[in-house]
Design a protein around this motif. Sequence first.
Motif, mmCIF file in Angstrom:
data_model
loop_
_atom_site.group_PDB
_atom_site.id
_atom_site.type_symbol
_atom_site.label_atom_id
_atom_site.label_comp_id
_atom_site.label_asym_id
_atom_site.label_seq_id
_atom_site.Cartn_x
_atom_site.Cartn_y
_atom_site.Cartn_z
ATOM 1 N N GLY A 162 14.112 -23.363 42.607
ATOM 2 C CA GLY A 162 12.774 -23.186 43.161
ATOM 3 C C GLY A 162 12.179 -24.492 43.658
ATOM 4 N N GLU A 163 12.444 -25.588 42.920
ATOM 5 C CA GLU A 163 11.935 -26.895 43.344
ATOM 6 C C GLU A 163 12.566 -27.312 44.667
ATOM 7 O OE1 GLU A 163 9.608 -28.334 40.745
ATOM 8 O OE2 GLU A 163 9.958 -26.175 40.570
ATOM 9 N N VAL A 164 13.854 -26.996 44.820
ATOM 10 C CA VAL A 164 14.543 -27.319 46.068
ATOM 11 C C VAL A 164 14.013 -26.449 47.203
ATOM 12 C CG1 VAL A 164 16.795 -27.391 47.219
ATOM 13 C CG2 VAL A 164 16.596 -28.087 44.811
ATOM 14 N N ALA A 165 13.831 -25.163 46.931
ATOM 15 C CA ALA A 165 13.350 -24.247 47.974
ATOM 16 C C ALA A 165 11.955 -24.615 48.450
ATOM 17 C CB ALA A 165 13.365 -22.818 47.432
ATOM 18 N N ARG A 166 11.099 -25.077 47.572
ATOM 19 C CA ARG A 166 9.725 -25.460 47.932
ATOM 20 C C ARG A 166 9.635 -26.867 48.498
ATOM 21 N NH1 ARG A 166 8.773 -22.422 43.118
ATOM 22 N NH2 ARG A 166 9.009 -24.317 41.841
ATOM 23 N N ARG A 167 10.788 -27.568 48.579
ATOM 24 C CA ARG A 167 10.833 -28.953 49.046
ATOM 25 C C ARG A 167 10.086 -29.905 48.106
ATOM 26 N NH1 ARG A 167 14.453 -26.924 51.779
ATOM 27 N NH2 ARG A 167 14.497 -26.878 54.058
ATOM 28 N N ASP A 168 9.920 -29.487 46.844
ATOM 29 C CA ASP A 168 9.429 -30.445 45.858
ATOM 30 C C ASP A 168 10.542 -31.426 45.506
ATOM 31 O OD1 ASP A 168 6.910 -29.287 45.727
ATOM 32 O OD2 ASP A 168 7.487 -27.927 44.112
ATOM 33 N N LEU A 169 11.775 -30.947 45.590
ATOM 34 C CA LEU A 169 12.966 -31.789 45.484
ATOM 35 C C LEU A 169 13.776 -31.619 46.757
ATOM 36 C CD1 LEU A 169 14.500 -31.285 41.910
ATOM 37 C CD2 LEU A 169 13.520 -33.384 42.828
ATOM 38 N N VAL A 170 14.239 -32.740 47.308
ATOM 39 C CA VAL A 170 15.029 -32.691 48.534
ATOM 40 C C VAL A 170 16.326 -33.467 48.323
ATOM 41 C CG1 VAL A 170 15.095 -33.199 51.006
ATOM 42 C CG2 VAL A 170 12.922 -32.592 49.918
#
Length: 598
Positions: free
Chosen positions: A255-263
């Motif tokens: 979810g963090e990757v999908a929301r671009r909180d993590l890239v």
Amino acid sequence: MPPSTTPGDPVAHLTPELWARANRLLVRKALAEFSHERLLTPQPLPDGRYAVHSDDGSVVYRFAARLFALDHWQIDPESITRHRDGAALPLDAVDLITELRGALGLSDEILPVYLEEISSTLAGSAFKLSAPPVSSAELARSGFQAIETGMTEGHPCFVANNGRLGFDAAEYHAYAPEAASPVQLVWLAARRELATFSGSAGLDYRELIHAELGPAVLERFRATMTGLGLDLDDYLLIPAHPWQWWNKLAVTFAGEVARRDLVFLGHGEDAYLAQQSIRTFFNTSAPEKHYVKTALSVLNMGFMRGLSAEYMKATPAINDWLARLIDADEVLKRTGLAIIRERAAIGYHHRQYEAATAKGSPYRKMLAALWRESPVALLEPGQSLATMASLLHMDRDGGSFAAALIQQSGLAPEVWLRRYLDAYLTPLVHCLYAYDLAFMPHGENVIMVLEDGAPVRMVFKDLAEEIVVMNPDAELPPEVERIRAAIPPEEKVLSVFTDVFDCFFRFLAATLATDGTLSEDVFWSTVAECIADYQRGNPQLAGRFGEYDLFTEEFALSCLNRLQLRNNRQMVDLTDPSAALQFAGTLKNPIARFAPRS
């Protein structure tokens, strides 16, 4: 992690011959250390050997052994036999654990996980045995990282010391220290409001990242972010273990990757080697750059090896405090003690997992990193580095690494030993007496600076997580308060007796005595002389010498394997290290008879 081209390649070292040898060596260690911790009581036989029986009495192990100080069992691996009803059986460490599960106190819940750790430890041993043999003399002439990756034993006390549960067979070859495979770290951009960076005084985030990555890599990362419509300045960069990205972050943090909180930004350019601690990396492309310690959600030797974002915040401040203390202390400066500071830390806060879990949960320890100074900058011309763990290393033919260093130095063994003790033991004793300060000074946490094979100074590392101030009244800055722990008075001195005498000197003394380098009496009398000379030279602390009596007749036997056998997922609560200790009677203090006369 991409699969191996041929699925059979990662298990090429698992041959009948190597597996049998690995089992013999691990059965030897299990019999020795479980006997030391009084989980087993070997019975003397008329022929001078000893016997250990299984829980049900149907299986008997017989072996020859020498007993040394501190109830140390030096068992000859070639002498071990296993019989059931008179019939010889092959040695099998997994069988040994199941046959002795009652004596070892293994619960139904812990047993299968412990057996998996034993199997993984055996597989690692077989891999090490498959490598071309390197003599201790040759290794003693090698470089720092050749010595680091050349260690074959792991922790000297723990029987299941290379569990690494989570690595698959191919990943073992990619990430295990002994595989010595170059690793490029994964870099992630973390949204600033979800990440925390802390640095030593005078070090800021931008300075560190520019020095570690360089302009070309930073420009590549910036271009990646721009291509996604994002601004790199809105994010902080975090290095991650490649295994952690493939197995945890890309899935558990989806979810963090999908929301671009993590890239995901890709790999850095520098090559690293995994150290004995598995999740710490030494930069081989630029050895003067920092070590990088990463979170790794792999179960190994009693802990999930994550890193807490919350816990990491105070790391640089603790290291700065310790550096100031050492710099201001004349005794420590005379010993040459150095530390390699953990200069910066960064952690990512996953708000959903933090809301759902208690403090200390592995789900809070999945994404964090710290940067530790390299010891290379401490070297003067003609000096070299070696992990102190190497002193317990034995080559394939039984040759001692410590003996090889002594021979290389040209010094008499007792002179070499005293130089080592002055550099290693004296700082530990002084910190106990002067500051109620204890380190975790096992072999992997100490680096020796050598000249012609002789130790000239020691470098302590892994500081913020493992040092402890045991004085409830000590003045500490608020940001350092975390390292204070309530330790019962009778346990404080165990920071020397257990961590140094029992968990390191016990093995070193027996090794040097067995190969004829130095008698046991000379070893322990030299230890006593080192402490006595320190006490004579520091009369201002005389009141503490009775309080923490290092010449007492006996001390409590604190057992490490008992911790792991009871809970192999979290042996100790790091915030309360004293609470979980397991004791089994007392040990006779080997330096008591050498106490200075008043």
